[in-house]
Design a protein around this motif. Structure first.
Motif, PDB file in Angstrom:
ATOM      1  N   LEU A   1       0.824  -1.210   0.000  1.00 11.03           N
ATOM      2  CA  LEU A   1       0.000   0.000   0.000  1.00 11.03           C
ATOM      3  C   LEU A   1       0.856   1.257   0.000  1.00 11.03           C
ATOM      4  O   LEU A   1       1.912   1.321   0.631  1.00 11.03           O
ATOM      5  CB  LEU A   1      -0.919   0.002   1.226  1.00 11.03           C
ATOM      6  CG  LEU A   1      -1.991  -1.093   1.258  1.00 11.03           C
ATOM      7  CD1 LEU A   1      -2.716  -1.090   2.600  1.00 11.03           C
ATOM      8  CD2 LEU A   1      -2.988  -0.915   0.121  1.00 11.03           C
ATOM      9  N   ASP A   2       0.385   2.263  -0.710  1.00 18.64           N
ATOM     10  CA  ASP A   2       1.085   3.542  -0.830  1.00 18.64           C
ATOM     11  C   ASP A   2       1.031   4.290   0.500  1.00 18.64           C
ATOM     12  O   ASP A   2      -0.060   4.607   0.989  1.00 18.64           O
ATOM     13  CB  ASP A   2       0.428   4.370  -1.936  1.00 18.64           C
ATOM     14  CG  ASP A   2       1.057   5.739  -2.103  1.00 18.64           C
ATOM     15  OD1 ASP A   2       2.154   5.968  -1.554  1.00 18.64           O
ATOM     16  OD2 ASP A   2       0.443   6.593  -2.769  1.00 18.64           O
TER      17      ASP A   2
ATOM     18  N   ALA B   1       1.614   7.379   1.261  1.00 21.90           N
ATOM     19  CA  ALA B   1       0.950   8.682   1.155  1.00 21.90           C
ATOM     20  C   ALA B   1      -0.559   8.521   1.139  1.00 21.90           C
ATOM     21  O   ALA B   1      -1.287   9.306   1.777  1.00 21.90           O
ATOM     22  CB  ALA B   1       1.414   9.403  -0.103  1.00 21.90           C
ATOM     23  N   LEU B   2      -1.054   7.504   0.434  1.00 25.32           N
ATOM     24  CA  LEU B   2      -2.494   7.248   0.406  1.00 25.32           C
ATOM     25  C   LEU B   2      -2.994   6.863   1.788  1.00 25.32           C
ATOM     26  O   LEU B   2      -4.043   7.344   2.233  1.00 25.32           O
ATOM     27  CB  LEU B   2      -2.815   6.145  -0.599  1.00 25.32           C
ATOM     28  CG  LEU B   2      -4.277   5.660  -0.611  1.00 25.32           C
ATOM     29  CD1 LEU B   2      -5.222   6.789  -1.026  1.00 25.32           C
ATOM     30  CD2 LEU B   2      -4.438   4.455  -1.532  1.00 25.32           C
TER      31      LEU B   2
ATOM     32  N   GLU C   1      -9.325   0.727  -3.218  1.00 19.18           N
ATOM     33  CA  GLU C   1      -8.791  -0.078  -4.312  1.00 19.18           C
ATOM     34  C   GLU C   1      -9.905  -0.624  -5.204  1.00 19.18           C
ATOM     35  O   GLU C   1      -9.825  -0.537  -6.438  1.00 19.18           O
ATOM     36  CB  GLU C   1      -7.970  -1.239  -3.742  1.00 19.18           C
ATOM     37  CG  GLU C   1      -7.412  -2.178  -4.798  1.00 19.18           C
ATOM     38  CD  GLU C   1      -6.707  -3.378  -4.195  1.00 19.18           C
ATOM     39  OE1 GLU C   1      -6.784  -4.464  -4.793  1.00 19.18           O
ATOM     40  OE2 GLU C   1      -6.093  -3.230  -3.114  1.00 19.18           O
TER      41      GLU C   1
END
Length: 385
Positions: free
Chosen positions: A47-48, A50-51, A249
């Motif tokens: 998972l990113d 920043a997200l 997602e």
């Protein structure tokens, strides 16, 4: 012998016509057997960061927004507030999954999604205050007005999506609805038209367990609400509605599929309404507190914070910063909502038609005459003193 049988022949009642074949293989349209999750699984490692941080900040702000709006109803500043406490992951993920050119069609419980999309918090609550039309300009942020009648926004969402496709616009529509809305005819009509037209629209059902006081098992016998998708010829997805990255997602995938000509998707997010239906509802009459506490243990903020801490992406100071930003938002909202608006009754006739009808002009003239007469009366009364 039945009317379909003839002497010396077999019963062919269950045999399809010779040229019959399924138009669509239903298998790829079927949803997951269990709600899709990311947090707490190996997939979370990809998972990113920043997200994840942005999702967390918006969840914290959303929880504080729900608490403040609920308090405003208790203070008489709002006529009603349908809280989305416990459902913040669905609301925030919905807003963040959209591109600027896309449209959001919310229900009455989706004020948090509207705020996360960029609408001022006070404007998102204006309608629930009983003040001025929809409370905000839908075109500014591409957010349709909050819809109180169940599911009536869904055909409108399909219509806009279909029109955008005909014009060649790079626009996708995300329509939000609750589990209760899936029992409405508008839901069927919207999904049927969307699938036939292959409209670029995604339907997100927030299954929070109850349509006011009616539990899901008394609404439908379907294996899941996501399974309804196959009957319309579109894919169904089943996702954990309290897992913010998972919802994000699944939404992004469905929105991009629609954007690329793949047609609509029906997504069911399994979540829970922690608070009552509205401030006028007594939820203790139809559910017990033990059930509520079980869902509190699956809180979307706690789930995401655990992931962030495990990956050293946030610490106590980072959480305090998110909470401080949420408090600042709540203070501004509180101050603005505690200021009585200056209302112009003549605005009743604005934004109804592009060009006023004869009847509206007559009504506006009548109201203007009454207002002028009232003002003149008060002026003469003041001079008499």
């Amino acid at each position: 012998m039945t009317v379909l049988e003839q002497p010396g022949t077999a019963d062919h009642r269950n045999t399809p016509p010779p040229d019959w074949h399924p138009r669509t293989d239903p298998a790829p349209l079927l949803p997951e057997r269990e709600p899709y999750r990311v947090l707490g699984t190996p997939a979370a490692a990809g998972l990113d960061p920043a997200l994840l941080r942005r999702l967390h900040a918006e969840l914290v702000r959303g929880r504080r927004y729900n608490r403040q709006a609920t308090a405003l109803t208790q203070q008489g500043r709002l006529a009603v507030y349908p809280s989305s406490t416990g459902q913040e992951a669905c609301q925030v993920a919905a807003a963040l999954a959209l591109r600027p050119q896309d449209w959001l069609f919310p229900s009455y419980r989706d004020t948090l999604a509207v705020v996360a999309r960029g609408v001022e918090p006070v404007e998102a609550l204006t309608l629930l205050r009983g003040d001025w039309h929809s409370g905000y300009d839908p075109r500014t942020h591409r957010v349709a007005p909050l819809c109180t009648p169940l599911a009536t926004q869904l055909p409108h969402a399909v219509g806009l999506a279909h029109a955008a496709r005909l014009k060649g616009d790079d626009t996708v529509v995300l329509a939000l609805v609750g589990d209760g809305g899936t029992s409405e005819g508008d839901f069927h009509e919207a999904l049927n038209f969307a699938a036939v037209w292959q409209a670029p629209v995604v339907f997100l059902v927030q299954n929070n367990g109850f349509a006011i006081s009616v539990p899901l098992e008394k609404q439908t016998a379907a294996p899941s609400l996501a399974h309804k998708a196959v009957g319309y010829g579109m894919p169904g997805r089943l996702v954990d509605g309290n897992d913010a990255p998972a919802v994000h997602e699944v939404l992004v995938e469905a929105l991009e599929r629609a954007r690329n000509g793949g047609g609509p998707t029906l997504i069911e997010a399994v979540t829970y309404r922690i608070e009552a239906h509205t401030n006028a509802d007594d939820a203790t009459r139809y559910r017990d507190q033990a059930e509520v506490e079980q869902w509190r243990a699956h809180d979307p903020i706690a789930l995401l914070e655990r992931e962030l801490r495990d990956r050293a992406l946030i610490d106590d100071e980072g959480i305090r910063e998110a909470e401080a930003a949420a408090e600042a938002m709540a203070a501004t909202l509180r101050d603005r909502m505690n200021t009585d608006p200056v209302l112009d009754p003549m605005e009743l006739f604005e934004h109804v038609y592009a060009e006023q009808t004869t009847q509206l002009r007559e009504q506006a003239a009548q109201l203007r005459a009454e207002l002028d007469a009232e003002a003149e009366f008060h002026a003469e009364e003041g001079e008499g003193r």
